[in-house]
Every structure is written in structure tokens, then in C-alpha cells.
Design an enzyme around this catalytic site. Structure first.
Site, PDB file in Angstrom:
ATOM      1  N   SER A  46     -24.233  47.997  34.764  1.00 11.83           N
ATOM      2  CA  SER A  46     -22.853  47.614  35.042  1.00 11.83           C
ATOM      3  C   SER A  46     -22.279  48.330  36.261  1.00 11.83           C
ATOM      4  O   SER A  46     -22.348  49.558  36.354  1.00 11.83           O
ATOM      5  CB  SER A  46     -22.017  47.950  33.800  1.00 11.83           C
ATOM      6  N   GLY A  47     -21.676  47.567  37.153  1.00 10.36           N
ATOM      7  CA  GLY A  47     -21.015  48.161  38.315  1.00 10.36           C
ATOM      8  C   GLY A  47     -19.850  49.038  37.882  1.00 10.36           C
ATOM      9  O   GLY A  47     -19.668  50.151  38.380  1.00 10.36           O
ATOM     10  N   LEU A  48     -19.082  48.525  36.918  1.00 12.20           N
ATOM     11  CA  LEU A  48     -17.975  49.309  36.378  1.00 12.20           C
ATOM     12  C   LEU A  48     -18.496  50.590  35.729  1.00 12.20           C
ATOM     13  O   LEU A  48     -17.948  51.674  35.927  1.00 12.20           O
ATOM     14  CB  LEU A  48     -17.198  48.467  35.350  1.00 12.20           C
ATOM     15  N   ASP A  58     -14.146  50.791  40.438  1.00 16.40           N
ATOM     16  CA  ASP A  58     -15.053  49.638  40.562  1.00 16.40           C
ATOM     17  C   ASP A  58     -14.646  48.811  41.781  1.00 16.40           C
ATOM     18  O   ASP A  58     -14.351  47.624  41.672  1.00 16.40           O
ATOM     19  CB  ASP A  58     -14.968  48.814  39.265  1.00 16.40           C
ATOM     20  N   ASP A  85     -25.850  44.556  38.241  1.00 12.43           N
ATOM     21  CA  ASP A  85     -24.591  44.059  38.788  1.00 12.43           C
ATOM     22  C   ASP A  85     -24.512  44.510  40.253  1.00 12.43           C
ATOM     23  O   ASP A  85     -24.276  45.681  40.532  1.00 12.43           O
ATOM     24  CB  ASP A  85     -23.454  44.669  37.959  1.00 12.43           C
ATOM     25  N   ASP A  87     -22.369  43.376  42.471  1.00 16.27           N
ATOM     26  CA  ASP A  87     -21.070  42.980  43.025  1.00 16.27           C
ATOM     27  C   ASP A  87     -21.265  41.795  43.972  1.00 16.27           C
ATOM     28  O   ASP A  87     -21.882  40.812  43.607  1.00 16.27           O
ATOM     29  CB  ASP A  87     -20.393  44.182  43.708  1.00 16.27           C
ATOM     30  N   GLU A 114     -21.773  38.115  43.007  1.00 16.08           N
ATOM     31  CA  GLU A 114     -20.572  37.336  42.675  1.00 16.08           C
ATOM     32  C   GLU A 114     -19.901  36.803  43.938  1.00 16.08           C
ATOM     33  O   GLU A 114     -19.994  37.415  45.016  1.00 16.08           O
ATOM     34  CB  GLU A 114     -19.596  38.181  41.850  1.00 16.08           C
ATOM     35  N   LYS A 120     -15.151  44.395  46.762  1.00 11.76           N
ATOM     36  CA  LYS A 120     -14.605  43.658  45.615  1.00 11.76           C
ATOM     37  C   LYS A 120     -13.758  44.583  44.757  1.00 11.76           C
ATOM     38  O   LYS A 120     -13.721  45.795  44.976  1.00 11.76           O
ATOM     39  CB  LYS A 120     -15.715  43.019  44.784  1.00 11.76           C
ATOM     40  N   ASN A 122     -12.650  44.994  40.341  1.00 14.04           N
ATOM     41  CA  ASN A 122     -12.980  44.524  38.996  1.00 14.04           C
ATOM     42  C   ASN A 122     -12.164  43.269  38.659  1.00 14.04           C
ATOM     43  O   ASN A 122     -10.992  43.157  39.004  1.00 14.04           O
ATOM     44  CB  ASN A 122     -12.711  45.638  37.976  1.00 14.04           C
ATOM     45  N   SER A 123     -12.825  42.351  37.963  1.00 10.06           N
ATOM     46  CA  SER A 123     -12.214  41.052  37.635  1.00 10.06           C
ATOM     47  C   SER A 123     -10.964  41.170  36.773  1.00 10.06           C
ATOM     48  O   SER A 123     -10.164  40.237  36.711  1.00 10.06           O
ATOM     49  CB  SER A 123     -13.221  40.178  36.890  1.00 10.06           C
ATOM     50  N   ARG A 157     -22.842  34.679  40.158  1.00  5.08           N
ATOM     51  CA  ARG A 157     -21.648  34.803  39.301  1.00  5.08           C
ATOM     52  C   ARG A 157     -20.455  34.140  39.972  1.00  5.08           C
ATOM     53  O   ARG A 157     -20.150  34.421  41.127  1.00  5.08           O
ATOM     54  CB  ARG A 157     -21.397  36.286  39.053  1.00  5.08           C
ATOM     55  N   HIS A 188     -17.503  33.650  34.671  1.00  7.08           N
ATOM     56  CA  HIS A 188     -16.662  34.721  34.139  1.00  7.08           C
ATOM     57  C   HIS A 188     -15.289  34.175  33.769  1.00  7.08           C
ATOM     58  O   HIS A 188     -14.797  33.224  34.397  1.00  7.08           O
ATOM     59  CB  HIS A 188     -16.520  35.839  35.176  1.00  7.08           C
TER      60      HIS A 188
HETATM   61  C1  SPV Z   1     -19.347  45.100  35.171  1.00  7.87           C
HETATM   62  O1  SPV Z   1     -19.840  45.510  34.108  1.00  7.87           O
HETATM   63  O2  SPV Z   1     -19.191  45.810  36.171  1.00  7.87           O
HETATM   64  C2  SPV Z   1     -18.923  43.700  35.284  1.00  7.87           C
HETATM   65  C3  SPV Z   1     -18.502  42.998  34.083  1.00  7.87           C
HETATM   66  O3  SPV Z   1     -18.876  43.191  36.369  1.00  7.87           O
HETATM   67  S1  SPV Z   1     -16.776  43.086  33.917  1.00  7.87           S
HETATM   68  O4  SPV Z   1     -16.354  44.443  34.252  1.00  7.87           O
HETATM   69  O5  SPV Z   1     -16.527  42.732  32.515  1.00  7.87           O
HETATM   70  O6  SPV Z   1     -16.214  42.114  34.843  1.00  7.87           O
HETATM   71 MG    MG Z   2     -19.047  44.506  37.901  1.00  8.39          MG
END
Ligand code: SPV
Ligand code: MG
Length: 293
Positions: A46-48, A58, A85, A87, A114, A120, A122-123, A157, A188
Site C-alpha cells: 500500500s502506498g498509504l 500519501d 501500489d 500511484d 492510477e 497524487k 490519497n483518494s 486503476r 475505485h
Molecule cells: C493505498 O493503499 O495506498 C491505496 C488504497 O491506494 S486507498 O488508500 O484505499 O485508496
Molecule cells: Mg495508494
């Protein structure tokens, strides 16, 4: 030791299976190992998770080579494939090619890019997420596949729904990404109900498998996704959040109690730490190699 099947191939097999499979989010090799031990067939790097566990946001504050270093530690430790991930791919098609080559060399499994712009965010933060031009993003996908072929499983993504665009735009974008060579699509959503995902699946022609990240709609029973035809779902950040809660609980209690008397039973044994890093193997290796007669 030679592997019999590449991790990219095992990830591809996982996505092709008719059943719904889950990938567990990992933020380091330790969490990846725990996920593997508990039976998850693969992990999501996970990027986060990587960012937060490094004390960073993130927002591409962690450099792409730092992401690769942490990813390689994960891939070295676990035998299940990792989907990383990536990004946006850290720039244009050329940056994506560099990243893909590095994933290929380490036989990590797969990468996910993505359709946003570097840097970027975080979504689930902020309102206006800026999307990439779909044709420019298609070029990133094609460059990735032309560079590594089947040796890295590539997930594209789509952030259209997160950015508030229409369902038509989301399906059009995803169709274009599959056309450009993506092995799977990640759609997503930041809704708390699965409606958006279910309706996406109703209009998706199924040409490549679909993966979802039920972070905001996490309470939905798995068979809803299975019936909708989802191939893989990712628990992106639950190990990270579990670790945070459990460390906070311990810190509060230990600061107060000043002894582990009532707390030892609450945390992992030290022996579990040695197990997770496979100290037993080193003991065996010492017998073999520490001295040659
Ligand atoms: C991550 O885990 O970094 C993601 C998923 O991209 S989320 O944070 O849920 O968008
Ligand atoms: Mg991410």
C-alpha cells in the site's frame, strides 16, 4: 532456490479464478509475512501504508526508489505475489517503464498505476482529484506492457468515480485501459455503499478481471462482490490501522502501569518475532556453513 512459477503468473492465475479472492494490505515485510501466514494468497503493498509507516503523507513524499526498496524487502520475505501500489507511476510513460523494469527484476508479481497526475494524493482526501488524460494514461499502460510483457501483472486503476465523473466516463476509461494492455482494472469508489461498484460491473463487458478496494464500503458481505463478478478485493490499510490501534493501546497502558505485569499476555511473544523473521533457518544454516570440515 529456483521458483517453479513466477509471482506474476501466480497473480494472473489468482485474477483468472472464478471465485473472489482477497489481497491483504502490507506496509512492510513483517505485515506481509503475517498476511501470508494467515492464508492470504497475495499482498497489496500500500502506498498509504508505506508512506504512513515512514511518517510521510500519501502524496508522493516517499520517492519511487524508496517504494522499490521497501517492496523488494517484502518480495524477498514472502513467497506469495505482491501487487504494488505505484500511484501514478511517478510521472509519464518513461517513469513507468523504469518502475516496471525494477519490479520485473525483483519478480514482485504486479504493479498498479492510477489515472491521476504526479504528485497524487490519497483518494479519500480533499474534493477535486485531477485526472490524467485517458489517452496519455493509456500510453503509460502500453509502455509498461511493452517493457515487461507478462513478467509483471499490470493493474490499471480508474479514479473517475472518486473524482465525481459519470459512470459512462468510468467504463469508457476502463475499456480504453484494457485496450491499451492492462491485465486487470481497479475501479475505485469512495461511497459507503457498494451500489456504484455493482452498477459499474453491470455495464462492464468483462474483458479483463476487476479488482476493488472496499475501504469505505468495508461492511458489505463478500458474496455481494462475488455475485457482481469481482475477481479480487483488496484490504488496503486494515493491518496498518490494526497496528496503530494496538500500539496506542499498549502505550497508554504501559505509561500508566509502569510494569508489563498485566500486559505481557496482550502482545506477541518475543518468540513470535523470531518466527516471523525465520531465525530457525539461520540456526540450521549455521550447522551447515559456519564451518566446513
Ligand atoms: C493505498 O493503499 O495506498 C491505496 C488504497 O491506494 S486507498 O488508500 O484505499 O485508496
Ligand atoms: Mg495508494
Amino acid at each position: 532456490v529456483r521458483r517453479t512459477m513466477s509471482k506474476a503468473k501466480s497473480l494472473a492465475d489468482l485474477f483468472q479464478r472464478p471465485s473472489l479472492d482477497f489481497l491483504m494490505g502490507a506496509h512492510d515485510a513483517l505485515s506481509a509475512q503475517i498476511a501470508q501466514d494467515c492464508g492470504f494468497p497475495g499482498v497489496w503493498v500500500s502506498g498509504l501504508g508505506l508512506s504512513a509507516s515512514s511518517g510521510l503523507r500519501d502524496s508522493n513524499e516517499l520517492s519511487w526508489t524508496q517504494v522499490m526498496e521497501r517492496t523488494e524487502l517484502v518480495a524477498d520475505r514472502v513467497s506469495v505475489p505482491a501487487l504494488v501500489d505505484l500511484d501514478t507511476g511517478y510521472g509519464d510513460f518513461n517513469n513507468v517503464r523504469l518502475v516496471m523494469r525494477r519490479l520485473q527484476r525483483a519478480d514482485v508479481g504486479g504493479g498498479c498505476i492510477e489515472d491521476k497526475l504526479f504528485p497524487k494524493t490519497n483518494s479519500f482526501i480533499g474534493a477535486g482529484q485531477q485526472l490524467a488524460d485517458p489517452h496519455e494514461f493509456g500510453g503509460r499502460i502500453k509502455a509498461a506492457k511493452d517493457t515487461v510483457g507478462d513478467e509483471v501483472f499490470l493493474v490499471a486503476r480508474c479514479e473517475a468515480l472518486v473524482a465525481g465523473r459519470s459512470m459512462t466516463e468510468a467504463t469508457d476509461r476502463c475499456g480504453g485501459y484494457a485496450e491499451a494492455g492492462a491485465d486487470a482494472i481497479l475501479i475505485h469508489s469512495k461511497m459507503t455503499s457498494p451500489d456504484e461498484i455493482v452498477s459499474f460491473m453491470a455495464s462492464w463487458d468483462g474483458r479483463v478481471p476487476v479488482v476493488i478496494v472496499p475501504t469505505k464500503y468495508s461492511k458489505v458481505p463478500a458474496d455481494v462482490f462475488e455475485r457482481a463478478g469481482i475477481s479480487v478485493a483488496i484490504w488496503a490499510n486494515q493491518t496498518l490501522r490494526a497496528a496503530i490501534r494496538s500500539m496506542e493501546k499498549l502505550c497508554v497502558a504501559l505509561r500508566e502501569q509502569r510494569t508489563m505485569l498485566h500486559l505481557e499476555g496482550e502482545i506477541a511473544d518475543l518468540s513470535r518475532v523470531f518466527d516471523l523473521t525465520n531465525n530457525a533457518e539461520l540456526e540450521l544454516a549455521k550447522e551447515l556453513y559456519a564451518s566446513h570440515p
